[in-house]
Write an enzyme that holds these catalytic residues in place. Structure first.
Site, PDB file in Angstrom:
ATOM      1  N   HIS A  60      12.610  -0.482 -11.470  1.00 31.24           N
ATOM      2  CA  HIS A  60      11.460  -1.373 -11.486  1.00 31.24           C
ATOM      3  C   HIS A  60      11.405  -2.144 -12.804  1.00 31.24           C
ATOM      4  O   HIS A  60      12.095  -1.831 -13.770  1.00 31.24           O
ATOM      5  CB  HIS A  60      10.183  -0.567 -11.271  1.00 31.24           C
ATOM      6  CG  HIS A  60      10.040  -0.068  -9.867  1.00 31.24           C
ATOM      7  ND1 HIS A  60       8.901   0.533  -9.392  1.00 31.24           N
ATOM      8  CD2 HIS A  60      10.906  -0.086  -8.804  1.00 31.24           C
ATOM      9  CE1 HIS A  60       9.057   0.862  -8.126  1.00 31.24           C
ATOM     10  NE2 HIS A  60      10.271   0.503  -7.753  1.00 31.24           N
TER      11      HIS A  60
ATOM     12  N   GLU B 269       9.216  -2.461 -15.251  1.00 31.07           N
ATOM     13  CA  GLU B 269       8.799  -1.785 -16.478  1.00 31.07           C
ATOM     14  C   GLU B 269       9.953  -0.974 -17.081  1.00 31.07           C
ATOM     15  O   GLU B 269      10.149  -0.962 -18.296  1.00 31.07           O
ATOM     16  CB  GLU B 269       7.616  -0.852 -16.213  1.00 31.07           C
ATOM     17  CG  GLU B 269       6.417  -1.549 -15.582  1.00 31.07           C
ATOM     18  CD  GLU B 269       6.405  -1.457 -14.064  1.00 31.07           C
ATOM     19  OE1 GLU B 269       5.332  -1.185 -13.511  1.00 31.07           O
ATOM     20  OE2 GLU B 269       7.470  -1.661 -13.430  1.00 31.07           O
TER      21      GLU B 269
ATOM     22  N   ARG C 121      13.038 -20.585   4.062  1.00 27.89           N
ATOM     23  CA  ARG C 121      13.506 -19.616   5.061  1.00 27.89           C
ATOM     24  C   ARG C 121      14.094 -18.376   4.392  1.00 27.89           C
ATOM     25  O   ARG C 121      13.908 -17.250   4.867  1.00 27.89           O
ATOM     26  CB  ARG C 121      14.554 -20.253   5.974  1.00 27.89           C
ATOM     27  CG  ARG C 121      13.997 -21.289   6.938  1.00 27.89           C
ATOM     28  CD  ARG C 121      15.120 -21.892   7.780  1.00 27.89           C
ATOM     29  NE  ARG C 121      14.624 -22.903   8.712  1.00 27.89           N
ATOM     30  CZ  ARG C 121      15.395 -23.606   9.535  1.00 27.89           C
ATOM     31  NH1 ARG C 121      16.707 -23.411   9.524  1.00 27.89           N
ATOM     32  NH2 ARG C 121      14.856 -24.494  10.346  1.00 27.89           N
TER      33      ARG C 121
END
Length: 351
Positions: free
Chosen positions: A53, A55, A194
């Site tokens: 992630h 962080e 798209r």
């Protein structure tokens, strides 16, 4: 840090997060920066599900870890506090020694919903929330709509002539292809859109007269799941339709429709099609839907209130007659002018 500094660094988080648009599903887009003495020491963003992630990437990018205890971590979305494909970010922040965290907006999904902030505060961290929150929620509008409204975020898209028509009147010998209103740059932009959405929908009439492929060709990215809305389930048998069936779901009333066995068929119920399609996509974990027409499908979603954003190209040419474009009421969010058309983006009130 001053309020101005907080806004500046949060905007950098959003800039980083947006780099992964269309790549992070089912996760949200998140960026993070580490700031020491008014300067960015490290930064990172979440690229795709299963990877570290934002962080964690930001913390790991800081060369001198001794400065972390005197640093501030900025992140546009509340850090997670649960084990998923990766460990909790809140725990990693605490273990790093960072004691001041600035968060753009709370994660309202059931697994987080304030638990990350609680975990940080229980560890005696100073936590500030709701910094340019509207912008932070806007970036992850698909994620928030999915978890809060239990349906995908719905984008309507069409192109209309200067006098408000989607298409000319087609003769019987008219070639099966779109009546182009926009130019090449606009078409490239549509393919970029798209690639950012998880599903795309068109009605049977659009399939018959335009022979579309509904995939990503002029941009790099993953093709969205194709949805076709058709009472009969009957289409032209050209090569584009064969390609259209790849990764497609057909919603039809006809249980005996001539559709290949490997194509997913969903029989339509008495409920409005918009309701059934949204229920199907939500149960499938699909967070966003781009609707490219035609008029009947667009008007149905508008009339039932199932839309969040409308992207409308208006060309310079006049058709004089033809298929009327939908009418829509919304808040004008932006306008972009191209060489042969203009693009207006409207947001639905309350979205």
């Amino acid at each position: 840090m001053t309020e101005t500094d907080d806004i500046k660094f949060m905007r950098r988080c959003l800039e980083l997060a947006s780099k992964a648009e269309g790549l992070t599903y089912p996760n949200p887009m998140v960026g993070s920066v580490i700031v020491f003495d008014g300067k960015i020491l490290g930064e990172g963003y979440h690229i795709r599900s299963g990877e570290s992630h934002a962080e964690v990437k930001a913390i790991n990018s800081v060369p001198d870890k001794t400065k972390l205890k005197l640093s501030t971590l900025y992140v546009n979305l509340e850090p997670c506090s649960h084990f998923g494909k990766t460990p909790p970010c809140a725990d990693y922040i605490i273990s790093s020694g960072i004691s001041k965290i600035v968060i753009g907006t709370i994660d309202t999904s059931e697994k987080v919903s304030g638990k990350g902030v609680t975990r940080l505060r229980e560890a005696c961290c100073e936590v500030k929330t709701r910094v340019i929150e509207e912008d932070c929620r806007r970036l992850n509008r698909r994620f928030f709509t999915f978890h809060e409204k239990r349906r995908p975020y719905i984008i309507l898209k069409w192109a209309e002539s200067a006098d408000g028509y989607l298409d000319i009147i087609r003769s019987e010998n008219h070639k099966t292809e779109p009546t182009w209103i926009t130019g090449k740059p606009e078409r490239v932009l549509v393919h970029k859109w798209r690639a950012s959405e998880q599903a795309i929908l068109a009605g049977a009439e659009t399939v018959r007269v335009d022979n579309p492929r509904l995939n990503v060709r002029d941009w790099q990215g993953t093709d969205p799941l194709k949805l076709i809305l058709s009472s009969s389930g009957s289409f032209n048998k050209g090569p584009s339709v064969s390609n259209l069936y790849n990764n497609a779901v057909v919603f039809t009333h006809n249980s005996n429709a001539d559709i290949p066995d490997d194509v997913k068929v969903v029989l339509r119920k008495d409920a409005p099609s918009s309701v059934q399609i949204c229920e199907y996509l939500y149960s499938s974990g699909i967070q966003s839907l781009l609707i490219e027409g035609g008029a009947e499908v667009l008007n149905h979603f508008i009339s039932t209130g199932f839309w969040d954003e409308a992207r409308i190209f208006t060309g310079d040419d006049y058709f004089r007659e033809g298929v009327k474009a939908p009418l829509i009421n919304g808040i004008l969010s932006s306008k972009t002018v191209f060489s042969g058309s203009s693009l207006e983006i409207y947001l639905k009130n309350g979205s």
